[in-house]
Design an enzyme around this catalytic site. Sequence first.
Site, PDB file in Angstrom:
ATOM      1  N   LYS A 114       0.723  -1.143   0.103  1.00 22.76           N
ATOM      2  CA  LYS A 114      -0.118   0.058  -0.098  1.00 22.76           C
ATOM      3  C   LYS A 114       0.737   1.369   0.038  1.00 22.76           C
ATOM      4  O   LYS A 114       0.579   2.166  -0.405  1.00 22.76           O
ATOM      5  CB  LYS A 114      -0.966   0.055   1.313  1.00 22.76           C
ATOM      6  CG  LYS A 114      -2.049  -0.834   0.974  1.00 22.76           C
ATOM      7  CD  LYS A 114      -3.251  -0.739   1.999  1.00 22.76           C
ATOM      8  CE  LYS A 114      -4.319  -1.682   1.504  1.00 22.76           C
ATOM      9  NZ  LYS A 114      -5.569  -1.345   2.416  1.00 22.76           N
ATOM     10  N   LYS A 208      -4.925  -8.623  -6.627  1.00 27.67           N
ATOM     11  CA  LYS A 208      -6.270  -9.044  -5.916  1.00 27.67           C
ATOM     12  C   LYS A 208      -7.137  -7.923  -6.032  1.00 27.67           C
ATOM     13  O   LYS A 208      -6.870  -6.848  -6.448  1.00 27.67           O
ATOM     14  CB  LYS A 208      -5.583  -8.765  -4.329  1.00 27.67           C
ATOM     15  CG  LYS A 208      -6.765  -9.231  -3.344  1.00 27.67           C
ATOM     16  CD  LYS A 208      -6.240  -8.791  -1.995  1.00 27.67           C
ATOM     17  CE  LYS A 208      -6.415  -7.275  -1.515  1.00 27.67           C
ATOM     18  NZ  LYS A 208      -7.467  -7.277  -0.341  1.00 27.67           N
ATOM     19  N   LYS A 211     -10.843  -2.848  -3.289  1.00 31.31           N
ATOM     20  CA  LYS A 211     -11.751  -1.597  -3.136  1.00 31.31           C
ATOM     21  C   LYS A 211     -11.013  -0.515  -3.700  1.00 31.31           C
ATOM     22  O   LYS A 211     -11.463   0.403  -4.315  1.00 31.31           O
ATOM     23  CB  LYS A 211     -12.257  -1.286  -1.860  1.00 31.31           C
ATOM     24  CG  LYS A 211     -13.104  -2.362  -1.216  1.00 31.31           C
ATOM     25  CD  LYS A 211     -13.367  -1.754   0.456  1.00 31.31           C
ATOM     26  CE  LYS A 211     -13.836  -2.677   1.166  1.00 31.31           C
ATOM     27  NZ  LYS A 211     -12.485  -3.004   1.957  1.00 31.31           N
TER      28      LYS A 211
HETATM   29  N1  AQP Z   1      -9.857 -10.270  -3.282  1.00 30.27           N
HETATM   30  C1  AQP Z   1     -10.397 -10.692  -2.081  1.00 30.27           C
HETATM   31  N2  AQP Z   1     -10.473 -12.111  -2.381  1.00 30.27           N
HETATM   32  C2  AQP Z   1     -10.980 -12.800  -1.039  1.00 30.27           C
HETATM   33  N3  AQP Z   1     -11.223 -11.904   0.175  1.00 30.27           N
HETATM   34  C3  AQP Z   1     -10.684 -10.881   0.011  1.00 30.27           C
HETATM   35  N4  AQP Z   1     -10.829  -9.836   1.289  1.00 30.27           N
HETATM   36  C4  AQP Z   1     -10.663  -8.704   0.469  1.00 30.27           C
HETATM   37  N5  AQP Z   1     -10.166  -8.703  -0.621  1.00 30.27           N
HETATM   38  C5  AQP Z   1     -10.454 -10.068  -0.999  1.00 30.27           C
HETATM   39  C6  AQP Z   1     -11.317 -10.152   2.510  1.00 30.27           C
HETATM   40  O1  AQP Z   1     -12.309  -9.307   2.627  1.00 30.27           O
HETATM   41  C7  AQP Z   1     -12.117  -8.937   3.941  1.00 30.27           C
HETATM   42  C8  AQP Z   1     -12.286  -7.358   4.306  1.00 30.27           C
HETATM   43  O2  AQP Z   1     -11.167  -6.672   3.784  1.00 30.27           O
HETATM   44  P1  AQP Z   1     -10.752  -5.399   4.369  1.00 30.27           P
HETATM   45  O3  AQP Z   1     -12.029  -4.697   4.047  1.00 30.27           O
HETATM   46  O4  AQP Z   1     -10.506  -5.188   5.710  1.00 30.27           O
HETATM   47  O5  AQP Z   1      -9.708  -4.685   3.181  1.00 30.27           O
HETATM   48  P2  AQP Z   1      -8.745  -5.541   2.384  1.00 30.27           P
HETATM   49  O6  AQP Z   1      -8.360  -6.914   2.860  1.00 30.27           O
HETATM   50  O7  AQP Z   1      -7.553  -4.529   2.377  1.00 30.27           O
HETATM   51  O8  AQP Z   1      -9.368  -5.406   1.196  1.00 30.27           O
HETATM   52  P3  AQP Z   1      -9.632  -4.562   0.056  1.00 30.27           P
HETATM   53  O9  AQP Z   1     -11.025  -4.829  -0.584  1.00 30.27           O
HETATM   54  O10 AQP Z   1      -8.796  -4.721  -0.986  1.00 30.27           O
HETATM   55  O11 AQP Z   1      -9.779  -3.110   0.597  1.00 30.27           O
HETATM   56  P4  AQP Z   1      -8.741  -2.020   0.390  1.00 30.27           P
HETATM   57  O12 AQP Z   1      -8.557  -1.682  -1.128  1.00 30.27           O
HETATM   58  O13 AQP Z   1      -9.334  -0.611   0.974  1.00 30.27           O
HETATM   59  O14 AQP Z   1      -7.609  -2.263   0.798  1.00 30.27           O
HETATM   60  C9  AQP Z   1     -10.926  -9.464   4.749  1.00 30.27           C
HETATM   61  O15 AQP Z   1     -11.371 -10.728   5.218  1.00 30.27           O
HETATM   62  C10 AQP Z   1     -10.177  -9.745   3.404  1.00 30.27           C
HETATM   63  O16 AQP Z   1      -9.362 -10.919   3.619  1.00 30.27           O
END
Ligand code: AQP
Length: 345
Positions: A114, A208, A211
């Site tokens: 990040k 991955k 969001k």
């Molecule tokens: N691509 C993914 N496949 C499977 N699981 C996923 N998770 C996130 N992306 C995937 C799971 O969703 C939960 C919540 O995630 P988070 O909101 O804590 O943030 P993150 O893991 O950093 O997910 P994002 O969507 O990619 O958000 P941003 O872009 O804001 O960092 C977790 O259980 C995660 O494992």
Amino acid sequence: MTFTQRVFSGIQPSGDLHLGNYLGAIRRFVPLQDTHETIYCVVDMHAITVWQEPNALRRATREVAAAFIAAGIDPKRSIIFNQSQVVQHAELAWVFNCIARMGWMARMTQFKDKAGKNSENVSLGLFAYPSLMAADILLYKGTHVPVGDDQKQHLELTRDIAAKFNNDYAAAIAEQGLGVDGEFFPITEPLIAGPATRIMSLRDGTKKMSKSDPSEQSRISLLDDADAIAKKIRKATTDPAELPLMVDGLKDRPEADNLVGIYAALSDKTKPEVLAEFGGQGWGRFKPALADLAVSVLAPMSEQMRRLLDDPETIDAVLRDGAARASVIAEQTMAEVRSIIGFIR
Ligand code: AQP
């Protein structure tokens, strides 16, 4: 004596919730309500480790709560709340900042990803993120945490923090009779399983689904309508070869592997079962079938999310009720932690 079997997991209100969040996390939260005490949190304090426009943050917080409810999490059986309403999260995170070592944090690959080349200019909160995550879980003495594969390293750090706290304060824990077999915090078990632990971007099978990806085409949002879902799947990047007959044939084909994995997860099948149906066929046949399946699973949920989001007062009441119930457990743990550490009250 053993620790209460208690599940904790959180989702950041940091943008559009997507299929990865649903398949890797939210959907898996639902059946755990039958076997465990369950606490599901909208982690708004984590979200502000990167800039969030205040109105967008409020909207996204309600959206995550709506997704929890629409996916089948019952706010009476589970605790649903947003993190910032329970102040003990920040308090315990500070204690853990003093337990965790700089070297542990510096190894976190999510921070490196990040921060990228900009690590001098990201927030201190982004660096300390895993320490707050450990506090979220351990405030409730969470024994099990369902997450996607990307959170595995953070969960290992939570276990390291719990073990170091238990060890550093072993004498005080024993003296005050506060541990379970000498442990004050449980060593939490991650629950990372199934075909959807890492859903990849629709534009690049090596990244991955996220969001924060600037391309909306990279993810299926939980609020996308049927047309948007079909279009994104139709345009998803793929290689030109047809689908293989066996799972081995998905090796070195990340986009194909991802789409087959999504189909498997949405239909509760295994990848070999999906290939038994579609192996040897081209994308012209597979993509429309995947789009129909995705719409059939997601449409009822997005309809309910929209209905809930039309009534923000009701969502806020659910979050307030959850926060009141979470606070009781959180304050009990924090009172014990203060006393173990030696803070006078
Ligand atoms: N691509 C993914 N496949 C499977 N699981 C996923 N998770 C996130 N992306 C995937 C799971 O969703 C939960 C919540 O995630 P988070 O909101 O804590 O943030 P993150 O893991 O950093 O997910 P994002 O969507 O990619 O958000 P941003 O872009 O804001 O960092 C977790 O259980 C995660 O494992």
